[in-house]
Design a protein around this motif. Structure first.
Motif, PDB file in Angstrom:
ATOM      1  N   MET A  88       0.847  -1.197   0.000  1.00 57.51           N
ATOM      2  CA  MET A  88       0.000   0.000   0.000  1.00 57.51           C
ATOM      3  C   MET A  88       0.883   1.248   0.000  1.00 57.51           C
ATOM      4  O   MET A  88       1.774   1.403   0.820  1.00 57.51           O
ATOM      5  N   ASP A  89       0.648   2.146  -0.945  1.00 56.51           N
ATOM      6  CA  ASP A  89       1.442   3.360  -1.051  1.00 56.51           C
ATOM      7  C   ASP A  89       0.666   4.548  -0.503  1.00 56.51           C
ATOM      8  O   ASP A  89      -0.562   4.593  -0.544  1.00 56.51           O
ATOM      9  N   GLY A  90       1.378   5.543  -0.014  1.00 54.26           N
ATOM     10  CA  GLY A  90       0.731   6.760   0.438  1.00 54.26           C
ATOM     11  C   GLY A  90       0.415   6.748   1.919  1.00 54.26           C
ATOM     12  O   GLY A  90       0.542   5.742   2.614  1.00 54.26           O
ATOM     13  N   VAL A  91      -0.021   7.901   2.422  1.00 58.66           N
ATOM     14  CA  VAL A  91      -0.307   8.077   3.837  1.00 58.66           C
ATOM     15  C   VAL A  91      -1.640   7.455   4.211  1.00 58.66           C
ATOM     16  O   VAL A  91      -1.836   6.998   5.332  1.00 58.66           O
ATOM     17  N   PHE A  92      -2.568   7.410   3.254  1.00 62.88           N
ATOM     18  CA  PHE A  92      -3.878   6.812   3.525  1.00 62.88           C
ATOM     19  C   PHE A  92      -4.504   6.378   2.204  1.00 62.88           C
ATOM     20  O   PHE A  92      -4.092   6.794   1.124  1.00 62.88           O
ATOM     21  N   ALA A  93      -5.516   5.521   2.330  1.00 65.19           N
ATOM     22  CA  ALA A  93      -6.306   5.099   1.171  1.00 65.19           C
ATOM     23  C   ALA A  93      -7.770   5.171   1.562  1.00 65.19           C
ATOM     24  O   ALA A  93      -8.158   4.705   2.633  1.00 65.19           O
ATOM     25  N   VAL A  94      -8.570   5.750   0.690  1.00 66.50           N
ATOM     26  CA  VAL A  94      -9.995   5.908   0.931  1.00 66.50           C
ATOM     27  C   VAL A  94     -10.778   5.191  -0.153  1.00 66.50           C
ATOM     28  O   VAL A  94     -10.469   5.315  -1.340  1.00 66.50           O
ATOM     29  N   SER A  95     -11.771   4.432   0.267  1.00 68.28           N
ATOM     30  CA  SER A  95     -12.732   3.831  -0.661  1.00 68.28           C
ATOM     31  C   SER A  95     -14.109   4.335  -0.255  1.00 68.28           C
ATOM     32  O   SER A  95     -14.604   4.001   0.817  1.00 68.28           O
ATOM     33  N   ARG A  96     -14.716   5.150  -1.098  1.00 69.34           N
ATOM     34  CA  ARG A  96     -15.963   5.812  -0.741  1.00 69.34           C
ATOM     35  C   ARG A  96     -17.171   4.924  -1.008  1.00 69.34           C
ATOM     36  O   ARG A  96     -17.272   4.291  -2.054  1.00 69.34           O
ATOM     37  N   GLY A  97     -18.089   4.908  -0.052  1.00 67.65           N
ATOM     38  CA  GLY A  97     -19.328   4.164  -0.181  1.00 67.65           C
ATOM     39  C   GLY A  97     -20.517   5.042   0.125  1.00 67.65           C
ATOM     40  O   GLY A  97     -20.373   6.209   0.484  1.00 67.65           O
ATOM     41  N   SER A  98     -21.695   4.469   0.013  1.00 71.01           N
ATOM     42  CA  SER A  98     -22.931   5.230   0.192  1.00 71.01           C
ATOM     43  C   SER A  98     -23.606   4.964   1.534  1.00 71.01           C
ATOM     44  O   SER A  98     -24.641   5.533   1.832  1.00 71.01           O
ATOM     45  N   SER A  99     -23.042   4.097   2.350  1.00 69.64           N
ATOM     46  CA  SER A  99     -23.606   3.759   3.655  1.00 69.64           C
ATOM     47  C   SER A  99     -23.344   4.876   4.660  1.00 69.64           C
ATOM     48  O   SER A  99     -22.382   5.650   4.510  1.00 69.64           O
ATOM     49  N   PRO A 100     -24.140   4.969   5.721  1.00 65.55           N
ATOM     50  CA  PRO A 100     -23.808   5.897   6.814  1.00 65.55           C
ATOM     51  C   PRO A 100     -22.645   5.416   7.674  1.00 65.55           C
ATOM     52  O   PRO A 100     -22.192   6.140   8.563  1.00 65.55           O
ATOM     53  N   VAL A 101     -22.151   4.202   7.416  1.00 66.08           N
ATOM     54  CA  VAL A 101     -21.079   3.607   8.220  1.00 66.08           C
ATOM     55  C   VAL A 101     -19.727   3.802   7.548  1.00 66.08           C
ATOM     56  O   VAL A 101     -19.579   3.571   6.341  1.00 66.08           O
ATOM     57  N   ILE A 102     -18.765   4.210   8.328  1.00 65.05           N
ATOM     58  CA  ILE A 102     -17.372   4.357   7.885  1.00 65.05           C
ATOM     59  C   ILE A 102     -16.529   3.394   8.692  1.00 65.05           C
ATOM     60  O   ILE A 102     -16.586   3.386   9.926  1.00 65.05           O
ATOM     61  N   LEU A 103     -15.738   2.574   8.007  1.00 61.80           N
ATOM     62  CA  LEU A 103     -14.801   1.665   8.664  1.00 61.80           C
ATOM     63  C   LEU A 103     -13.409   2.283   8.580  1.00 61.80           C
ATOM     64  O   LEU A 103     -12.924   2.593   7.491  1.00 61.80           O
ATOM     65  N   SER A 104     -12.761   2.472   9.721  1.00 63.00           N
ATOM     66  CA  SER A 104     -11.398   3.012   9.722  1.00 63.00           C
ATOM     67  C   SER A 104     -10.424   1.946  10.184  1.00 63.00           C
ATOM     68  O   SER A 104     -10.719   1.146  11.072  1.00 63.00           O
ATOM     69  N   PHE A 105      -9.253   1.935   9.552  1.00 63.10           N
ATOM     70  CA  PHE A 105      -8.204   0.950   9.821  1.00 63.10           C
ATOM     71  C   PHE A 105      -6.889   1.687  10.060  1.00 63.10           C
ATOM     72  O   PHE A 105      -6.089   1.867   9.147  1.00 63.10           O
ATOM     73  N   PRO A 106      -6.612   2.112  11.287  1.00 60.71           N
ATOM     74  CA  PRO A 106      -5.396   2.879  11.538  1.00 60.71           C
ATOM     75  C   PRO A 106      -4.122   2.048  11.688  1.00 60.71           C
ATOM     76  O   PRO A 106      -3.025   2.611  11.630  1.00 60.71           O
ATOM     77  N   HIS A 107      -4.251   0.716  11.873  1.00 56.48           N
ATOM     78  CA  HIS A 107      -3.082  -0.063  12.282  1.00 56.48           C
ATOM     79  C   HIS A 107      -2.828  -1.308  11.431  1.00 56.48           C
ATOM     80  O   HIS A 107      -2.166  -2.233  11.894  1.00 56.48           O
ATOM     81  N   THR A 108      -3.336  -1.359  10.206  1.00 50.19           N
ATOM     82  CA  THR A 108      -3.152  -2.567   9.391  1.00 50.19           C
ATOM     83  C   THR A 108      -1.924  -2.511   8.491  1.00 50.19           C
ATOM     84  O   THR A 108      -1.482  -3.547   7.997  1.00 50.19           O
ATOM     85  N   SER A 109      -1.374  -1.338   8.261  1.00 53.00           N
ATOM     86  CA  SER A 109      -0.249  -1.217   7.334  1.00 53.00           C
ATOM     87  C   SER A 109       1.064  -1.678   7.967  1.00 53.00           C
ATOM     88  O   SER A 109       1.290  -1.498   9.165  1.00 53.00           O
ATOM     89  N   VAL A 110       1.936  -2.260   7.137  1.00 49.22           N
ATOM     90  CA  VAL A 110       3.288  -2.619   7.571  1.00 49.22           C
ATOM     91  C   VAL A 110       4.338  -1.745   6.876  1.00 49.22           C
ATOM     92  O   VAL A 110       5.529  -2.059   6.895  1.00 49.22           O
ATOM     93  N   GLU A 111       3.903  -0.627   6.293  1.00 51.86           N
ATOM     94  CA  GLU A 111       4.816   0.264   5.588  1.00 51.86           C
ATOM     95  C   GLU A 111       5.588   1.144   6.564  1.00 51.86           C
ATOM     96  O   GLU A 111       4.988   1.821   7.419  1.00 51.86           O
ATOM     97  N   VAL A 112       6.909   1.112   6.437  1.00 48.77           N
ATOM     98  CA  VAL A 112       7.799   1.945   7.258  1.00 48.77           C
ATOM     99  C   VAL A 112       8.816   2.588   6.317  1.00 48.77           C
ATOM    100  O   VAL A 112       9.521   1.876   5.590  1.00 48.77           O
ATOM    101  N   PRO A 113       8.919   3.903   6.270  1.00 45.30           N
ATOM    102  CA  PRO A 113       9.921   4.540   5.409  1.00 45.30           C
ATOM    103  C   PRO A 113      11.322   4.003   5.699  1.00 45.30           C
ATOM    104  O   PRO A 113      11.656   3.728   6.863  1.00 45.30           O
ATOM    105  N   PRO A 114      12.156   3.833   4.663  1.00 45.72           N
ATOM    106  CA  PRO A 114      13.487   3.233   4.840  1.00 45.72           C
ATOM    107  C   PRO A 114      14.321   3.901   5.929  1.00 45.72           C
ATOM    108  O   PRO A 114      15.014   3.220   6.691  1.00 45.72           O
ATOM    109  N   GLU A 115      14.271   5.234   6.012  1.00 45.13           N
ATOM    110  CA  GLU A 115      15.106   5.929   6.986  1.00 45.13           C
ATOM    111  C   GLU A 115      14.650   5.653   8.416  1.00 45.13           C
ATOM    112  O   GLU A 115      15.452   5.735   9.350  1.00 45.13           O
ATOM    113  N   ILE A 116      13.391   5.305   8.598  1.00 42.93           N
ATOM    114  CA  ILE A 116      12.892   4.917   9.916  1.00 42.93           C
ATOM    115  C   ILE A 116      13.168   3.441  10.170  1.00 42.93           C
ATOM    116  O   ILE A 116      13.575   3.039  11.271  1.00 42.93           O
TER     117      ILE A 116
END
Length: 270
Positions: free
Chosen positions: A1-29
């Motif tokens: 996954m590239d980028g700071v975030f990814a959004v997939s827009r839907g029409s439901s009143p419900v929003i699912l957020s996933f703050p901790h699923t990525s394993v991306e770490v910049p090389p310098e970190i």
């Protein structure tokens, strides 16, 4: 996954957020993490896969950086979520077992922590806030369902085995009682699983920050015990398709009830 975030827009009143699923770490970190840190053990492993398709019209917002870069579910001011209890910070210094994750003398200082906050935490939450406003504009109501998972045994953070469904509403503050009730009811009816409401995990910064029922924005955190959908809660943290499929059934029921209840609450208000 590239980028700071990814959004997939839907029409439901419900929003699912996933703050901790990525394993991306910049090389310098990455270069500054020690061998223990490089295990990335505190990831919400495969959680986005577990939830995929359960509520097809839901909007999803997923962080594109690992929590060791900066934790998107911590107060950007650095205030502890659970004063007096063991927890991790805006940029963690240790893992969930209390063990160091940075090489000697290479942990980030305060200036770097603030820079990471601005580069990663802030854009993620700007995207999440924008989706909440978009959904509320459509329906007159928005429900943020903050998706988390964690190992079931972590003595540094809690005693004994964690319940399977850990529901957090900050003591009922972050959502309407009707929404809290349908989530608890669905967990109670999930055969073979345990649950708790506002136990060790009452909802992180995301839930507490966005959950304002009086403004028709409701927030609920769900912390799932990983033992139910991972083949092992240790390296390599593989997905267990059979266990996951069993868990997906009650989760689907739960989310569908949340969606229906949200729409009913708005109809009653109108």
């Amino acid at each position: 996954m590239d980028g700071v975030f990814a959004v997939s827009r839907g029409s439901s009143p419900v929003i699912l957020s996933f703050p901790h699923t990525s394993v991306e770490v910049p090389p310098e970190i990455w270069e500054r993490l020690n061998d223990n840190g490089r295990l990335l053990a505190d990831t919400d492993w495969h959680l986005h896969r577990l939830y995929e398709g359960l509520l097809p019209d839901a909007t999803t917002v997923r962080a594109g950086f690992h929590r060791y870069v900066v934790d998107a579910n911590r107060d950007p001011a650095g205030v502890s979520l659970y004063p007096g209890q063991n927890t991790t910070t805006l940029v963690p210094m240790t893992d969930f077992d209390g063990n160091a994750i940075w090489k000697d003398c290479q942990a980030p200082d305060e200036a770097e922590i603030m820079a990471r906050r601005d580069a990663f935490h802030r854009p993620y939450h700007e995207a999440l806030a924008a989706e909440i406003e978009r959904v509320r504009a459509i329906h007159g109501i928005a429900v943020l369902y903050d998706c988390h998972s964690i190992r079931s045994l972590i003595p540094f953070l809690f005693e004994g085995r964690l319940p399977d469904f850990n529901i957090g509403t900050d003591g009922g503050v972050t959502c309407d009682p009707a929404l809290e009730a349908v989530v608890v009811s669905a967990a109670e009816q999930a055969e073979g699983y345990t649950h708790v409401l506002n136990g060790r995990f009452r909802g992180g910064w995301t839930t507490r920050h966005y959950g304002h029922p009086q403004e028709n924005v409701h927030a609920i955190q769900m912390e799932l015990a990983q033992v139910n959908y991972l083949a092992s809660e240790t390296v390599p943290f593989d997905y267990d398709p059979a266990g996951a499929e069993r868990l997906r059934a009650p989760l689907k029921t739960l989310l569908e009830r949340v969606e229906r209840t949200a729409l009913e609450l708005k109809r009653q208000e109108d």
